[in-house]
Design an enzyme around this catalytic site. Structure first.
Site, PDB file in Angstrom:
ATOM      1  N   GLY A  20       0.833  -1.208   0.000  1.00  0.00           N
ATOM      2  CA  GLY A  20       0.000   0.000   0.000  1.00  0.00           C
ATOM      3  C   GLY A  20       0.860   1.248   0.000  1.00  0.00           C
ATOM      4  O   GLY A  20       0.520   2.270   0.621  1.00  0.00           O
ATOM      5  N   SER A  22       1.870   3.278  -2.549  1.00  0.00           N
ATOM      6  CA  SER A  22       1.635   4.385  -3.489  1.00  0.00           C
ATOM      7  C   SER A  22       0.244   4.957  -3.259  1.00  0.00           C
ATOM      8  O   SER A  22      -0.751   4.421  -3.770  1.00  0.00           O
ATOM      9  CB  SER A  22       1.747   3.889  -4.938  1.00  0.00           C
ATOM     10  N   ASN A  25      -2.141   5.655  -6.191  1.00  0.00           N
ATOM     11  CA  ASN A  25      -2.377   4.529  -7.092  1.00  0.00           C
ATOM     12  C   ASN A  25      -3.458   3.657  -6.445  1.00  0.00           C
ATOM     13  O   ASN A  25      -3.228   3.010  -5.434  1.00  0.00           O
ATOM     14  CB  ASN A  25      -1.016   3.830  -7.246  1.00  0.00           C
ATOM     15  N   ARG A 139      10.157   3.917  -4.249  1.00  0.00           N
ATOM     16  CA  ARG A 139      10.595   3.951  -5.627  1.00  0.00           C
ATOM     17  C   ARG A 139      11.890   4.745  -5.799  1.00  0.00           C
ATOM     18  O   ARG A 139      12.666   4.491  -6.711  1.00  0.00           O
ATOM     19  CB  ARG A 139       9.478   4.522  -6.522  1.00  0.00           C
ATOM     20  N   GLU A 175       9.558  10.113 -13.782  1.00  0.00           N
ATOM     21  CA  GLU A 175       9.218   8.691 -13.660  1.00  0.00           C
ATOM     22  C   GLU A 175       9.394   7.956 -14.985  1.00  0.00           C
ATOM     23  O   GLU A 175       8.796   6.925 -15.251  1.00  0.00           O
ATOM     24  CB  GLU A 175       7.809   8.515 -13.065  1.00  0.00           C
ATOM     25  N   HIS A 239       0.315   7.817 -14.137  1.00  0.00           N
ATOM     26  CA  HIS A 239       1.315   7.842 -15.222  1.00  0.00           C
ATOM     27  C   HIS A 239       0.563   7.944 -16.544  1.00  0.00           C
ATOM     28  O   HIS A 239      -0.568   7.437 -16.657  1.00  0.00           O
ATOM     29  CB  HIS A 239       2.134   6.541 -15.261  1.00  0.00           C
ATOM     30  N   CYS A 362       3.583  -1.422 -17.980  1.00  0.00           N
ATOM     31  CA  CYS A 362       4.406  -0.968 -16.841  1.00  0.00           C
ATOM     32  C   CYS A 362       5.619  -1.862 -16.659  1.00  0.00           C
ATOM     33  O   CYS A 362       6.665  -1.430 -16.169  1.00  0.00           O
ATOM     34  CB  CYS A 362       3.620  -1.025 -15.536  1.00  0.00           C
TER      35      CYS A 362
HETATM   36  O1  SUG Z   1       4.705   3.435  -8.843  1.00  0.00           O
HETATM   37  N1  SUG Z   1       3.092   0.557  -7.663  1.00  0.00           N
HETATM   38  C1  SUG Z   1       3.752   1.251  -8.743  1.00  0.00           C
HETATM   39  C2  SUG Z   1       3.097   0.925 -10.057  1.00  0.00           C
HETATM   40  C3  SUG Z   1       3.872   1.464 -11.224  1.00  0.00           C
HETATM   41  C4  SUG Z   1       3.140   1.329 -12.522  1.00  0.00           C
HETATM   42  N2  SUG Z   1       3.968   1.807 -13.588  1.00  0.00           N
HETATM   43  C5  SUG Z   1       3.519   2.406 -14.698  1.00  0.00           C
HETATM   44  N3  SUG Z   1       2.323   2.858 -14.814  1.00  0.00           N
HETATM   45  N4  SUG Z   1       4.363   2.598 -15.663  1.00  0.00           N
HETATM   46  C6  SUG Z   1       3.721   2.766  -8.507  1.00  0.00           C
HETATM   47  O2  SUG Z   1       2.726   3.254  -7.972  1.00  0.00           O
HETATM   48  C7  SUG Z   1       2.882  -0.237  -5.339  1.00  0.00           C
HETATM   49  C8  SUG Z   1       3.805  -0.891  -4.339  1.00  0.00           C
HETATM   50  C9  SUG Z   1       3.118  -1.310  -3.088  1.00  0.00           C
HETATM   51  O3  SUG Z   1       2.105  -0.723  -2.716  1.00  0.00           O
HETATM   52  O4  SUG Z   1       3.634  -2.255  -2.422  1.00  0.00           O
HETATM   53  C10 SUG Z   1       3.661   0.493  -6.441  1.00  0.00           C
HETATM   54  O5  SUG Z   1       4.734   0.979  -6.199  1.00  0.00           O
END
Ligand code: SUG
Length: 438
Positions: A20, A22, A25, A139, A175, A239, A362
């Site tokens: 959790g 991000s 996201n 990240r 990114e 993104h 991704c």
């Molecule tokens: O950066 N998820 C990544 C997903 C990246 C997707 N990449 C592209 N769209 N190109 C992010 O949000 C979640 C990790 C966690 O919650 O454990 C995460 O980092």
């Protein structure tokens, strides 16, 4: 000399879990603390890469970054006589820091770097700028390891230029390729689309993309900057590759992806088409055809479009698209539409990565190369039947079937992941003790 696109898929690491981490996201937020399956995740990702390889799409693998990142935890003030003590001290204080130190997020290689083909750069070299990824702690630790990897894989200075990441400060958040698409054929200079989000919470800043363009010696008369629509961002488009996808002369995007297409952008696109004698297709998908919500939940726009060895274009879509009737119907209509070059769709199951917000696109970084450049790169990372089988065995033998955040404290797990990283690095022929002293 014929150029082609080589896809680098990120091999999903043994510590894949649902942290959790991000907050912007949706999928990451919704699946926080669920039980993950690192084994299933890695096999799903590997299978996707191998499927493309069998279709004649050149494929390579980037290894998972070494985890846990104990240096990061020590830097945050956690100490102890052993590595396990450091982990325990951090976990007691804040388990999400341990989750970040174990994050397998390097799998999403679309965020690893921005890459420019040698036909597009002023000095005729292939350029790489590792993304600084500074928007989220978990990240941000990827930038240095990515730089090390690119230096290793693309080490010949005659063909390649690996830059430092753009300075890590909020105004310059970057990114990588998730916000960049190259359009046009591979034998002449392409048109670059860079997307940014001016909000403070946004993941890509325009001035970071501009800096990369300068560093890569790109021709600004062939660079279009598009601003993400705050409405789309608010609904979960973090993104650009969540709301647009492109390949060669085709750009598919949602009608609400951007604020506006300025006269300047339209002028640059027209002039590119006239001067290069190529026609580009900008295909806008209407809200009533696919709503923003459905686009985000199905990850339709995170489909990859690839050219096979018969030059057919294939859409590699996540299986989640099958669960939304309108999205499925739209994909069927694309295949019927003679004005679009896509002839086939393949649905891939990447459920484990998807639950963290990462679909087919991704998980891959595109690198356009000619034969000499291809011959000069490190060949140990190229997928072939043997590497696929060896990696598959390694995953089946060593990866856990299930993992939770509290499992990250298991002393056995610490030893386990180190052995797995070494085994994968050896299979990719990256050299002894690669990256551990970073
Ligand atoms: O950066 N998820 C990544 C997903 C990246 C997707 N990449 C592209 N769209 N190109 C992010 O949000 C979640 C990790 C966690 O919650 O454990 C995460 O980092």
């Amino acid at each position: 000399m014929n150029r082609f696109e080589l896809n680098f898929d990120g091999l999903i690491g043994p510590s894949h879990h649902f942290g959790g981490l991000s907050c912007d996201n949706q999928a990451s937020r919704h699946h926080q603390a669920q039980i993950s399956s690192p084994k299933q995740a890695a096999l799903q990702g590997l299978e996707k890469g191998f499927t493309l390889y069998k279709m004649g799409v050149p494929q390579a693998i980037l290894p998972p970054h070494h985890r846990p990142n104990l240096q990061m935890l020590r830097n945050l003030g956690f100490s102890g006589a052993s590595d396990q003590d450091v982990l325990d001290a951090a976990y007691k204080q804040n388990s999400s820091l341990v989750s970040a130190a174990f994050s397998a997020s390097s799998m999403w290689t679309a965020n690893a770097a921005t890459v420019s083909a040698s036909k597009d750069t002023g000095d005729g070299k292939v350029h790489f700028t590792p993304a600084n990824l500074l928007n989220h702690l978990h990240r941000s630790q990827e930038a240095r390891f990515n730089q090390l990897l690119f230096n290793k894989i693309f080490s010949d200075p005659m063909y390649f230029k690996v830059h430092d990441p753009i300075t890590s400060c909020y105004e310059l958040r970057d990114e990588g390729a998730a916000n960049h698409t190259r359009l046009g054929n591979y034998e002449s200079c392409g048109l670059q689309i860079f997307c940014h989000n001016p909000l403070r919470t946004g993941r890509q800043a325009r001035i970071a993309s501009e800096a990369i363009c300068r560093g890569h010696c790109l021709d600004f008369s062939k660079v279009v900057f598009l601003e993400q629509n705050p409405l789309a961002v608010q609904k979960g488009v973090f993104h650009n590759d969540v709301i647009a996808t492109g390949h060669k002369n085709l750009y598919l995007h949602h009608e609400n992806a951007y604020t506006e297409w300025s006269d300047e952008s339209m002028g640059l696109i027209d002039s590119f088409q006239q001067k290069s004698n190529q026609s580009l297709i900008f295909h806008s998908i209407k809200e009533e055809e696919i709503s923003l919500e459905d686009a985000i939940q199905s990850y339709f726009f995170n489909s990859q479009i690839v050219s096979t060895n018969t030059e057919e274009q294939v859409l590699i879509a996540p299986v989640e698209c099958l669960r939304k009737a309108r999205v499925k119907a739209y994909i069927d209509s694309i295949l019927e539409d003679s004005t679009l070059p896509i002839h086939q769709v393949i649905y891939v199951d990447l459920t484990q990565s998807m639950k963290n917000g990462g679909g087919p696109a991704c998980l891959r970084l595109r690198v356009v190369l000619n034969q000499d450049e291809f011959n000069a790169m490190h060949s140990g990372v190229l997928i072939n039947e043997k590497l696929y089988n060896d990696l598959k065995k390694c995953i089946q033998r060593n990866y856990r079937d299930s993992l939770t955040v509290s499992d990250l404290r298991d002393p056995q797990f610490l030893a386990e992941v180190k052995t797995i990283h070494d085994e994968i690095d050896a299979l990719l022929d990256l050299g002894n003790n690669f990256g551990w002293d970073l």
